[in-house]
Design an enzyme around this catalytic site. Structure first.
Site, PDB file in Angstrom:
ATOM      1  N   ILE A 103      27.434  42.006 -30.064  1.00  0.00           N
ATOM      2  CA  ILE A 103      27.482  40.643 -30.890  1.00  0.00           C
ATOM      3  C   ILE A 103      26.287  39.935 -30.311  1.00  0.00           C
ATOM      4  O   ILE A 103      25.624  39.124 -30.949  1.00  0.00           O
ATOM      5  CB  ILE A 103      28.872  39.974 -30.128  1.00  0.00           C
ATOM      6  CG1 ILE A 103      29.981  40.648 -30.616  1.00  0.00           C
ATOM      7  CG2 ILE A 103      28.919  38.578 -30.679  1.00  0.00           C
ATOM      8  CD1 ILE A 103      31.377  40.421 -30.005  1.00  0.00           C
ATOM      9  N   ASN A 159      39.184  45.961 -19.757  1.00  0.00           N
ATOM     10  CA  ASN A 159      38.331  45.916 -18.875  1.00  0.00           C
ATOM     11  C   ASN A 159      38.805  44.658 -17.846  1.00  0.00           C
ATOM     12  O   ASN A 159      39.753  44.156 -18.342  1.00  0.00           O
ATOM     13  CB  ASN A 159      36.826  45.591 -19.014  1.00  0.00           C
ATOM     14  CG  ASN A 159      36.413  44.443 -19.771  1.00  0.00           C
ATOM     15  OD1 ASN A 159      36.653  43.433 -19.450  1.00  0.00           O
ATOM     16  ND2 ASN A 159      36.232  44.614 -20.960  1.00  0.00           N
ATOM     17  N   PHE A 198      24.973  37.739 -20.696  1.00  0.00           N
ATOM     18  CA  PHE A 198      25.244  37.917 -19.384  1.00  0.00           C
ATOM     19  C   PHE A 198      24.842  39.356 -19.293  1.00  0.00           C
ATOM     20  O   PHE A 198      24.940  40.224 -20.170  1.00  0.00           O
ATOM     21  CB  PHE A 198      26.588  37.909 -18.884  1.00  0.00           C
ATOM     22  CG  PHE A 198      27.126  36.336 -18.308  1.00  0.00           C
ATOM     23  CD1 PHE A 198      27.185  36.371 -17.036  1.00  0.00           C
ATOM     24  CD2 PHE A 198      27.269  35.415 -19.351  1.00  0.00           C
ATOM     25  CE1 PHE A 198      27.413  35.081 -16.660  1.00  0.00           C
ATOM     26  CE2 PHE A 198      27.344  34.080 -18.918  1.00  0.00           C
ATOM     27  CZ  PHE A 198      27.572  33.946 -17.351  1.00  0.00           C
ATOM     28  N   PRO A 203      30.078  46.863 -32.553  1.00  0.00           N
ATOM     29  CA  PRO A 203      29.020  45.937 -32.787  1.00  0.00           C
ATOM     30  C   PRO A 203      28.481  45.233 -31.374  1.00  0.00           C
ATOM     31  O   PRO A 203      29.411  44.716 -30.716  1.00  0.00           O
ATOM     32  CB  PRO A 203      29.401  45.090 -33.824  1.00  0.00           C
ATOM     33  CG  PRO A 203      30.968  45.235 -33.638  1.00  0.00           C
ATOM     34  CD  PRO A 203      31.128  46.527 -33.237  1.00  0.00           C
ATOM     35  N   LYS A 232      17.506  44.142 -20.486  1.00  0.00           N
ATOM     36  CA  LYS A 232      18.604  43.710 -21.324  1.00  0.00           C
ATOM     37  C   LYS A 232      18.212  42.672 -21.911  1.00  0.00           C
ATOM     38  O   LYS A 232      18.599  42.594 -23.394  1.00  0.00           O
ATOM     39  CB  LYS A 232      19.985  43.630 -20.707  1.00  0.00           C
ATOM     40  CG  LYS A 232      20.922  44.111 -21.380  1.00  0.00           C
ATOM     41  CD  LYS A 232      22.447  43.908 -20.468  1.00  0.00           C
ATOM     42  CE  LYS A 232      22.716  45.269 -19.994  1.00  0.00           C
ATOM     43  NZ  LYS A 232      23.838  45.211 -19.329  1.00  0.00           N
TER      44      LYS A 232
HETATM   45  N1  CTP Z   1      27.683  42.015 -25.542  1.00  0.00           N
HETATM   46  C1  CTP Z   1      28.287  41.851 -26.630  1.00  0.00           C
HETATM   47  N2  CTP Z   1      28.578  42.731 -27.512  1.00  0.00           N
HETATM   48  C2  CTP Z   1      28.611  44.097 -27.267  1.00  0.00           C
HETATM   49  C3  CTP Z   1      28.456  44.313 -25.548  1.00  0.00           C
HETATM   50  C4  CTP Z   1      27.863  43.392 -25.005  1.00  0.00           C
HETATM   51  O1  CTP Z   1      27.870  40.570 -27.098  1.00  0.00           O
HETATM   52  N3  CTP Z   1      29.362  44.956 -27.883  1.00  0.00           N
HETATM   53  C5  CTP Z   1      27.091  41.132 -24.556  1.00  0.00           C
HETATM   54  C6  CTP Z   1      27.812  40.492 -23.405  1.00  0.00           C
HETATM   55  O2  CTP Z   1      28.746  39.431 -23.730  1.00  0.00           O
HETATM   56  C7  CTP Z   1      26.653  40.208 -22.315  1.00  0.00           C
HETATM   57  C8  CTP Z   1      25.855  41.274 -22.748  1.00  0.00           C
HETATM   58  O3  CTP Z   1      26.016  41.690 -24.116  1.00  0.00           O
HETATM   59  O4  CTP Z   1      26.421  38.747 -22.950  1.00  0.00           O
HETATM   60  C9  CTP Z   1      25.566  42.283 -22.031  1.00  0.00           C
HETATM   61  O5  CTP Z   1      26.819  42.790 -21.519  1.00  0.00           O
HETATM   62  P1  CTP Z   1      26.705  44.105 -20.512  1.00  0.00           P
HETATM   63  O6  CTP Z   1      28.455  44.950 -20.808  1.00  0.00           O
HETATM   64  O7  CTP Z   1      25.930  43.990 -19.276  1.00  0.00           O
HETATM   65  O8  CTP Z   1      25.778  45.131 -21.438  1.00  0.00           O
HETATM   66  P2  CTP Z   1      25.839  46.183 -22.394  1.00  0.00           P
HETATM   67  O9  CTP Z   1      25.447  45.822 -23.634  1.00  0.00           O
HETATM   68  O10 CTP Z   1      27.330  46.788 -22.423  1.00  0.00           O
HETATM   69  O11 CTP Z   1      24.992  47.406 -21.701  1.00  0.00           O
HETATM   70  P3  CTP Z   1      25.385  48.268 -20.540  1.00  0.00           P
HETATM   71  O12 CTP Z   1      26.760  48.835 -20.574  1.00  0.00           O
HETATM   72  O13 CTP Z   1      24.531  49.660 -21.133  1.00  0.00           O
HETATM   73  O14 CTP Z   1      24.760  47.745 -19.106  1.00  0.00           O
END
Ligand code: CTP
Length: 406
Positions: free
Chosen positions: A308, A211, A325, A306, A339
Site C-alpha cells: 500500500i 501479527n 514506518f 499489494p 526501505k
Molecule cells: N506496508 C504497506 N503495505 C504492505 C507492506 C507494508 O503499506 N503490503 C507499509 C507499512 O505500513 C509500513 C511500511 O510499508 O509503513 C514498511 O512495512 P514493513 O513491514 O517494515 O516492511 P515490508 O515492506 O513488509 O518489508 P520487510 O518485511 O521486508 O522488512
C-alpha cells in the site's frame, strides 16, 4: 454543555433503531443543542411524531407537499436553520436515495438541498450492510464528504449477528460534538490518510494469519493530525482501539481491502502508513474449515499482498507527503533508509520491534525519522507523543510547501 447553541436537524428514517432517536434527542438537548426533527414515513412506522415533538419541544416535519409546512418552514429553510444534519437511523434505503440524489420525500429533498455537513448513523440488517450496493453507496457518500458513525457489530433485532447495529446514542452524540467542534489548527483544510493496525488474512472460514500490531501508534497519529485540524481518514485493520475523535474511520480486514479503502480515500495531502500489513495472503482460500485427517499437516501456499505504501508513493494521486514506518529487528536505520528509497516515500519512521523492546502492543515507541536530507533520533516517547511530534512535523512540512521529497 459542549453543544450549547448548536442547531441539529435530525432525520429519522424507518428502522427498528428509530427508538434510539428519541434518546438521542434527549441527550443532545441536555448538552444544550436544539433539535428539529424530520420523520420519514418509514420512521413513523416505528415511532410517533408526538414523542419526537414532545422531546424536541418543536413540531415534527414529515410532509414534502404540506402547504402549511412549506409556508412556515420550507425544506430549504429546514437545512438553512441547522448547523448539522444528522440521519439516525440511516437505513440502506435512505443511503441509496442520498447516493442517487433522489428527492422523493421531505428527508431526501432536505439532504439534496443542504449545504450543511451531514452525519449518518447507518442501521440495517448485516446482509444489507454487506451488500456491494450499500458499500458502493457509502463509498460515494464518503467521497462527497458525508460523515459516518457506526454501525457497530453485535446481535440484531432480526436474530442475526454482525455489522449493522446503529452506533450507541453516546457515540452519536460524541460524533456530533466532534463534527461541530472540529479543531482549528495548522492542518485545517488539509486531508490526511492514515493506516493502522494489523491485517488478518484468512486461511479458511475460521482461521487467519495475523501479527501483533495493536493499532495504537496509527490511531495516535490519526488523533494528533485531527487535533491540528486535518480532515483525517483512518483505514484500520482489526484492533481493540477506540476510534480517535473527529476522524473518519474505515474498518477493513485484509490487505487487499485496506488497499482499496486507501485508494478510495484519495486525494490526500499526506498519507501515513502505520499499519502492519501482512506481506502475504493465502493463495488458495479454503471455503470450508480445513479438517485434520490422516494426511500430513496442510501446506499453505502464500502470495504477496499489494504494497500500500509503495502504491501511494508511486501512484498517480500521490499525496504531497508520503510517510511510512519501518518495523525492523536488526540494522534498524540502514534497513529503513533502503526501505524509504524502495517504497518511494518521503519520510520513514524506523522502529526496532524486536521482542525485548515491547513496541508491538506496548504504549511507548522509540523512532528515527529518516528524510531525504537527514535523520533525527527521537527519544523514547509514548505513542501519543510520537503522534503529536509527527503531526507537528507534517504541519511544518506542508505549511512550508513540501515538494514531494521533503
Ligand atoms: N506496508 C504497506 N503495505 C504492505 C507492506 C507494508 O503499506 N503490503 C507499509 C507499512 O505500513 C509500513 C511500511 O510499508 O509503513 C514498511 O512495512 P514493513 O513491514 O517494515 O516492511 P515490508 O515492506 O513488509 O518489508 P520487510 O518485511 O521486508 O522488512
Amino acid at each position: 454543555m459542549a453543544l450549547a447553541g448548536k442547531r441539529i436537524l435530525l432525520i429519522v428514517s424507518g428502522g427498528i433503531a428509530a427508538y434510539k432517536a428519541l434518546e438521542l434527542v434527549r441527550r443532545l438537548r441536555e448538552r444544550g443543542a436544539s433539535v428539529r426533527c424530520v420523520l420519514t414515513p418509514g420512521g413513523a412506522q416505528f415511532i410517533t411524531p408526538l414523542s419526537l415533538a414532545a422531546l424536541s419541544e418543536d413540531r415534527v416535519y414529515s410532509d414534502l407537499f404540506s402547504l402549511t409546512d412549506e409556508s412556515e418552514m420550507g425544506h430549504i429553510q429546514l437545512s438553512r436553520a441547522a448547523d448539522l444534519v444528522v440521519v439516525a437511523p440511516a437505513t440502506a434505503d435512505i443511503l441509496a436515495r442520498m447516493a442517487a440524489g433522489l428527492a422523493d420525500d421531505l428527508a431526501a429533498t432536505v439532504l439534496l438541498a443542504t449545504d450543511k455537513p451531514v452525519l449518518v448513523a447507518p442501521a440495517m440488517n448485516v446482509r444489507m450492510w454487506a451488500h456491494p450496493a450499500t458499500q458502493d453507496n457509502l463509498e460515494l457518500l464518503r467521497r462527497r464528504g458525508v460523515r459516518m458513525v457506526g454501525p457497530n457489530e453485535g446481535a440484531m433485532a432480526c436474530n442475526e449477528y454482525g455489522f449493522g447495529r446503529m452506533a450507541e446514542v453516546e457515540e452519536i452524540v460524541a460524533a456530533i460534538a466532534a463534527q461541530l467542534g472540529r479543531a482549528e489548527g495548522p492542518l485545517t483544510g488539509r486531508r490526511a490518510l492514515v493506516t493502522s493496525g494489523p491485517t488478518h488474512e484468512p486461511i479458511d472460514p475460521v482461521r487467519y494469519i495475523a501479527n501483533r500490531s495493536s493499532g495504537k501508534q496509527g490511531h495516535a497519529i490519526a488523533a494528533a493530525l485531527a487535533a491540528l485540524g486535518a480532515e483525517v481518514t483512518l483505514v484500520t485493520g482489526p484492533t481493540a482501539e477506540a476510534d480517535p475523535p473527529d476522524t473518519r474511520v474505515v474498518r477493513v480486514t485484509t490487505a487487499v481491502e485496506m488497499m482499496a479503502a486507501c485508494r478510495a480515500a484519495l486525494p490526500a495531502d499526506v498519507a501515513v502508513c502505520a499499519a502492519a500489513v501482512a506481506d502475504w495472503r493465502v493463495a488458495d482460500l479454503a471455503s470450508e474449515k480445513i479438517k485434520k485427517g490422516a494426511d500430513a499437516a496442510p501446506a499453505l501456499r502464500l502470495v504477496e499482498n499489494p504494497d500500500i505504501l509503495a502504491s501511494l508513493g508511486r501512484g498517480p494521486d500521490r499525496p504531497a507527503l508520503v510517510i511510512g514506518f519501518a518495523a525492523e529487528t536488526e540494522q534498524v536505520v540502514a534497513n529503513a533508509r533502503a526501505k524509504r528509497a524502495r517504497k518511494g516515500c518521503d519520510w520513514i519512521l524506523a522502529n526496532d520491534v524486536s521482542a525485548h523492546t515491547g513496541t508491538f502492543g506496548g504504549d511507548a515507541n522509540r523512532v528515527h525519522l529518516i528524510r531525504a536530507d537527514g535523520e533525527e533520533a527521537w527519544p523514547a516517547l509514548s505513542k501519543a507523543e510520537v503522534g503529536q511530534r509527527l503531526a507537528a512535523a507534517i504541519a511544518a512540512a506542508l505549511g512550508g510547501g513540501t515538494d514531494g521529497d521533503a
